[in-house]
Design a protein around this motif. Structure first.
Motif, PDB file in Angstrom:
ATOM      1  N   SER A  29       0.840  -1.198   0.000  1.00 51.50           N
ATOM      2  CA  SER A  29       0.000   0.000   0.000  1.00 51.50           C
ATOM      3  C   SER A  29       0.871   1.242   0.000  1.00 51.50           C
ATOM      4  CB  SER A  29      -0.919   0.005   1.224  1.00 51.50           C
ATOM      5  OG  SER A  29      -0.164   0.115   2.423  1.00 51.50           O
ATOM      6  N   SER A  32       0.019   6.526  -4.715  1.00 46.61           N
ATOM      7  CA  SER A  32      -0.940   6.384  -5.810  1.00 46.61           C
ATOM      8  C   SER A  32      -0.263   6.657  -7.151  1.00 46.61           C
ATOM      9  CB  SER A  32      -2.141   7.321  -5.606  1.00 46.61           C
ATOM     10  OG  SER A  32      -1.736   8.674  -5.562  1.00 46.61           O
ATOM     11  N   ALA A  35       0.915   3.392  -8.447  1.00 45.89           N
ATOM     12  CA  ALA A  35      -0.098   2.347  -8.617  1.00 45.89           C
ATOM     13  C   ALA A  35      -0.118   1.728 -10.012  1.00 45.89           C
ATOM     14  CB  ALA A  35      -1.478   2.885  -8.247  1.00 45.89           C
ATOM     15  N   GLN A  39       0.194  -2.320 -10.670  1.00 45.30           N
ATOM     16  CA  GLN A  39      -0.921  -3.042 -11.301  1.00 45.30           C
ATOM     17  C   GLN A  39      -0.424  -3.861 -12.485  1.00 45.30           C
ATOM     18  OE1 GLN A  39      -3.501   0.270 -12.132  1.00 45.30           O
ATOM     19  NE2 GLN A  39      -4.174   0.468 -10.001  1.00 45.30           N
ATOM     20  N   TYR A  55      -2.493  -4.440  -4.213  1.00 45.62           N
ATOM     21  CA  TYR A  55      -1.894  -3.139  -3.906  1.00 45.62           C
ATOM     22  C   TYR A  55      -2.990  -2.098  -3.708  1.00 45.62           C
ATOM     23  CZ  TYR A  55       0.961   1.035  -4.088  1.00 45.62           C
ATOM     24  OH  TYR A  55       1.556   2.226  -3.779  1.00 45.62           O
ATOM     25  N   GLU A  56      -2.875  -1.324  -2.623  1.00 48.51           N
ATOM     26  CA  GLU A  56      -3.868  -0.301  -2.295  1.00 48.51           C
ATOM     27  C   GLU A  56      -3.226   1.080  -2.412  1.00 48.51           C
ATOM     28  OE1 GLU A  56      -7.174   0.685   1.182  1.00 48.51           O
ATOM     29  OE2 GLU A  56      -5.498  -0.662   1.610  1.00 48.51           O
ATOM     30  N   PRO A  57      -3.640   1.908  -3.383  1.00 50.88           N
ATOM     31  CA  PRO A  57      -3.038   3.235  -3.575  1.00 50.88           C
ATOM     32  C   PRO A  57      -3.648   4.276  -2.630  1.00 50.88           C
ATOM     33  CG  PRO A  57      -4.654   2.829  -5.294  1.00 50.88           C
ATOM     34  CD  PRO A  57      -4.622   1.580  -4.444  1.00 50.88           C
TER      35      PRO A  57
END
Length: 356
Positions: A29, A32, A35, A39, A55-57
């Motif tokens: 994480s 952003s 990201a 991805q 994955y968490e942006p």
């Protein structure tokens, strides 16, 4: 350098493929801006190995907070914490790629890369000192264009953001007023009339939906969403557009290349055609692994990315690390240890007889 480094990476991969690691999902994480590359890497990595990546942006600040709390397997940040902070938190950092930040606008009859700005004028817009698109300071930089007699609608990040940090770092180098009033941080108390949104996706949406808007966002989002960029005046006095070439030019003149150091920012670098808001993006992991098998899984992913991900890096509008910096990144990866003090990366190399 590149040949021996690739041999080491290949050794790690062979050991991993021999069953040292299992196929549990990796979690990360943070940034952003980064990201898009995670991805793409995740898709290719799962196809190649069967191992998933979630994955968490959520922004660089939140990503660092989560890795400090051991709530995720790795944190991603566009800001390099200081050595003292890393030591205090028991963390290791290494870079993964280079990108750039672009101011983006939504103005009638203004095409991509047509509007010219300087760092000082950009700072004054984000200081709310220049508030109209036909202000004399902007008109002077854009002869031949009829700019609208309309208010500038400023879009900013509401969350703690490495993109904001690097954007502010650039403005602080060009504007003494910005440096004294705001300085360089990941988040600010913006003027009440600014449109503050979360994440790079939020900036994209707000700029596209708001006529008269200006915001700042990573170049990967610019290309993916066909946003309208501006030209900026660089340290050489040239007006340049954001591009892979311009990021690479900024990188070439930096200590990242000359010394293999990656802690300094890449803003306002010398170099013909250089883009003045270039930045690196980083990964942070615990220096001492509570769960060595999981830590190996995470390290294997990044080793794979360094070996196989160069094409994906450029295809997704990032710049690969120079060999010297990639060597520094591998050194950081190799420093991760288990609780007994065994270096996980070195254990893998020893198991395969790879050169050290």
């Amino acid at each position: 350098m590149k040949k021996s480094l690739s041999a080491v990476f290949a050794a790690l991969l062979l050991c991993a493929q021999a069953g040292v690691l299992n196929a549990q999902t990796i979690t990360g994480s943070g940034s952003s801006a980064a990201a898009p590359i995670y991805q793409r890497w995740a898709q290719a990595y799962q196809k190649a190995t069967g191992v998933g990546l979630a994955y968490e942006p959520i922004g660089s600040s939140a990503g660092l907070k989560q890795i400090r709390a051991h709530e995720t397997h790795f944190g991603a940040s566009d800001v390099s914490p200081s050595e003292a902070e890393l030591a205090k938190d028991g963390l290791v950092i290494f870079p993964v790629a280079i990108t750039g930040i672009s101011p983006v606008v939504n103005l009638p009859k203004v095409g991509d890369g047509q509007l010219r700005l300087t760092g000082d004028v950009l700072a004054r817009i984000f200081l709310a000192e220049i508030t109209q698109w036909n202000a004399p300071e902007i008109v002077k930089l854009n002869p031949g264009y009829t700019l609208p007699d309309a208010p500038i609608k400023v879009v900013v990040r509401a969350d703690g953001s490495g993109t904001t940090y690097n954007f502010a770092d650039y403005l602080a180098k060009l504007s003494p007023t910005w440096k004294s009033k705001y300085g360089v941080k990941t988040s600010f108390d913006w003027p009440a009339n600014f449109l503050a949104v979360k994440g790079s996706d939020g900036v994209v949406k707000a700029v596209k939906e708001t006529t008269g808007a200006i915001g700042y966002v990573d170049y990967g989002y610019v290309k993916d969403n066909m946003l309208v960029t501006v030209q900026l005046k660089n340290l050489e006095g040239e007006f340049t557009k954001p591009s892979i070439f311009a990021f690479r030019s900024a990188l070439t003149g930096s200590e990242w290349v000359s010394k293999g150091l990656f802690t300094g920012t890449l803003t306002n670098q010398a170099g013909k055609g250089s883009w003045p808001i270039t930045m690196g993006t980083f990964v942070v992991v615990p220096k001492i692994a509570d769960q060595p098998e999981q830590a190996l899984r995470v390290l294997k992913f990044f080793v794979w990315a360094f070996v196989n991900g160069d094409a994906l890096v450029q295809a997704n509008n990032f710049v690969r690390l120079p060999d010297r910096v990639q060597a520094s990144a591998f050194k950081a990866i190799s420093s991760v240890k288990d609780k007994a003090g065994n270096a996980l990366g070195m254990s893998l190399m020893a198991a395969t007889g790879a050169p050290r």
